[in-house]
Design an enzyme around this catalytic site. Sequence first.
Site, PDB file in Angstrom:
ATOM      1  N   HIS A 153       0.840  -1.201   0.000  1.00  0.00           N
ATOM      2  CA  HIS A 153       0.000   0.000   0.000  1.00  0.00           C
ATOM      3  C   HIS A 153       0.876   1.252   0.000  1.00  0.00           C
ATOM      4  CE1 HIS A 153      -3.369  -2.598   1.250  1.00  0.00           C
ATOM      5  NE2 HIS A 153      -4.165  -1.624   0.844  1.00  0.00           N
ATOM      6  N   LYS A 157      -0.436   5.012   4.503  1.00  0.00           N
ATOM      7  CA  LYS A 157      -1.362   4.115   5.209  1.00  0.00           C
ATOM      8  C   LYS A 157      -0.910   3.901   6.648  1.00  0.00           C
ATOM      9  CE  LYS A 157      -3.800  -0.307   4.850  1.00  0.00           C
ATOM     10  NZ  LYS A 157      -5.081   0.269   5.252  1.00  0.00           N
TER      11      LYS A 157
HETATM   12  P1  NAD Z   1      -7.069   9.574   4.723  1.00  0.00           P
HETATM   13  O1  NAD Z   1      -6.111   9.833   5.841  1.00  0.00           O
HETATM   14  O2  NAD Z   1      -6.780  10.141   3.378  1.00  0.00           O
HETATM   15  O3  NAD Z   1      -8.543  10.062   5.147  1.00  0.00           O
HETATM   16  C1  NAD Z   1      -9.088   9.909   6.439  1.00  0.00           C
HETATM   17  C2  NAD Z   1      -9.856  11.196   6.752  1.00  0.00           C
HETATM   18  O4  NAD Z   1     -10.541  11.008   8.008  1.00  0.00           O
HETATM   19  C3  NAD Z   1      -8.924  12.403   6.896  1.00  0.00           C
HETATM   20  O5  NAD Z   1      -9.377  13.461   6.059  1.00  0.00           O
HETATM   21  C4  NAD Z   1      -9.045  12.739   8.373  1.00  0.00           C
HETATM   22  O6  NAD Z   1      -8.916  14.140   8.620  1.00  0.00           O
HETATM   23  C5  NAD Z   1     -10.462  12.250   8.664  1.00  0.00           C
HETATM   24  N1  NAD Z   1     -10.732  12.115  10.118  1.00  0.00           N
HETATM   25  C6  NAD Z   1      -9.853  11.811  11.101  1.00  0.00           C
HETATM   26  N2  NAD Z   1     -10.474  11.871  12.304  1.00  0.00           N
HETATM   27  C7  NAD Z   1     -11.764  12.219  12.052  1.00  0.00           C
HETATM   28  C8  NAD Z   1     -12.888  12.464  12.889  1.00  0.00           C
HETATM   29  N3  NAD Z   1     -12.817  12.342  14.235  1.00  0.00           N
HETATM   30  N4  NAD Z   1     -14.073  12.798  12.300  1.00  0.00           N
HETATM   31  C9  NAD Z   1     -14.169  12.925  10.964  1.00  0.00           C
HETATM   32  N5  NAD Z   1     -13.111  12.736  10.117  1.00  0.00           N
HETATM   33  C10 NAD Z   1     -11.937  12.381  10.670  1.00  0.00           C
HETATM   34  O7  NAD Z   1      -7.221   7.985   4.649  1.00  0.00           O
HETATM   35  P2  NAD Z   1      -7.868   7.105   3.470  1.00  0.00           P
HETATM   36  O8  NAD Z   1      -6.790   6.634   2.570  1.00  0.00           O
HETATM   37  O9  NAD Z   1      -9.060   7.808   2.901  1.00  0.00           O
HETATM   38  O10 NAD Z   1      -8.332   5.822   4.305  1.00  0.00           O
HETATM   39  C11 NAD Z   1      -9.246   5.948   5.398  1.00  0.00           C
HETATM   40  C12 NAD Z   1      -9.565   4.560   5.960  1.00  0.00           C
HETATM   41  O11 NAD Z   1     -10.233   3.776   4.945  1.00  0.00           O
HETATM   42  C13 NAD Z   1      -8.326   3.732   6.348  1.00  0.00           C
HETATM   43  O12 NAD Z   1      -8.641   2.995   7.508  1.00  0.00           O
HETATM   44  C14 NAD Z   1      -8.128   2.804   5.164  1.00  0.00           C
HETATM   45  O13 NAD Z   1      -7.458   1.610   5.487  1.00  0.00           O
HETATM   46  C15 NAD Z   1      -9.561   2.535   4.771  1.00  0.00           C
HETATM   47  N6  NAD Z   1      -9.784   2.093   3.373  1.00  0.00           N
HETATM   48  C16 NAD Z   1     -10.723   1.137   3.202  1.00  0.00           C
HETATM   49  C17 NAD Z   1     -11.074   0.728   1.920  1.00  0.00           C
HETATM   50  C18 NAD Z   1     -12.182  -0.281   1.758  1.00  0.00           C
HETATM   51  O14 NAD Z   1     -12.508  -0.682   0.618  1.00  0.00           O
HETATM   52  N7  NAD Z   1     -12.825  -0.705   2.861  1.00  0.00           N
HETATM   53  C19 NAD Z   1     -10.434   1.277   0.801  1.00  0.00           C
HETATM   54  C20 NAD Z   1      -9.452   2.268   1.026  1.00  0.00           C
HETATM   55  C21 NAD Z   1      -9.147   2.682   2.324  1.00  0.00           C
END
Ligand code: NAD
Length: 264
Positions: A153, A157
């Site tokens: 990844h 991450k």
């Molecule tokens: P990212 O860091 O780009 O985005 C996360 C966002 O959440 C950030 O903008 C952050 O400011 C926000 N955040 C943090 N605390 C918060 C709060 N208390 N309230 C509201 N927002 C808050 O990360 P990402 O790459 O978008 O990934 C996010 C999550 O999704 C990770 O856990 C990742 O592993 C997961 N993910 C899952 C899938 C899937 O298919 N299930 C796919 C991609 C990523």
Amino acid sequence: MTGASHAGVAVVGALGRMGECVREALSGHDRLELAGALEAPGHPGLGRELEAGVAVTDDAQRAFEKARVAIDFSLPDSTLANLRVAAKAGVAYVTGTTGFDDAQREEIAALAQQTPVLHAPNFSLAVNLLVRLTAEAARALGHGVAAEIVELHHAQKRDAPSGTALRLAEAIAEGRDQNLADHLVLERAGDVGPRPDGAIGVQTLRGGDNPGEHTVMFIGDGERIELTHRSQTRDHFARGAVQAAAWILGREARLYSIDEVQGS
Ligand code: NAD
């Protein structure tokens, strides 16, 4: 703003990598529309108007006011805190966040008694097929063939190994009728000795901007099978999450799985 024929969606982590893709997948949707945008306290984008009447807020109650369902890709603590608010407000909750510990998983299951909740470590249709193929291969090959997972990844991450790699490890354990916790090997360093029979190894690679790759290897004497999925974009994850949000509307309060949505 929420129209009469559209159900409102609040996006949690609205300005994150996945939040941005989810908002894109919602635009022009025939049943759903953006109705709230939640971000972390102190985020520089707070107050930004994403659409008419939808400004980024750090107040969950406000973000959920006009929403019937939330789509959340954020962090484990954020998911739990915001799911508690959604459960009180009767807002359905679809989350793709990964990295929960056992206590957090238990709380998610408990909150799903109050509002419908779907948690999927991966929303890709192809990855969920990979999970089923992996269980089938593990069943057919048995304990005598070593099972190893490698995931790669992007450098930002935070959790390791990925939720998808752990789901694949679980699928191997299911296929072999094992208890995953007794066989999972996440680290090898130093004098580790011969590979224990039945071990399920997971190795984590990080770098660049890769949205996610997973390979499951079944390694026998003189031969090896590899099953690989590679993501080139995040769009398919976002489309899967939006599909799940449309699917969960109007359902009874319980914990749902992605397999139920994807009809497998
Ligand atoms: P990212 O860091 O780009 O985005 C996360 C966002 O959440 C950030 O903008 C952050 O400011 C926000 N955040 C943090 N605390 C918060 C709060 N208390 N309230 C509201 N927002 C808050 O990360 P990402 O790459 O978008 O990934 C996010 C999550 O999704 C990770 O856990 C990742 O592993 C997961 N993910 C899952 C899938 C899937 O298919 N299930 C796919 C991609 C990523």
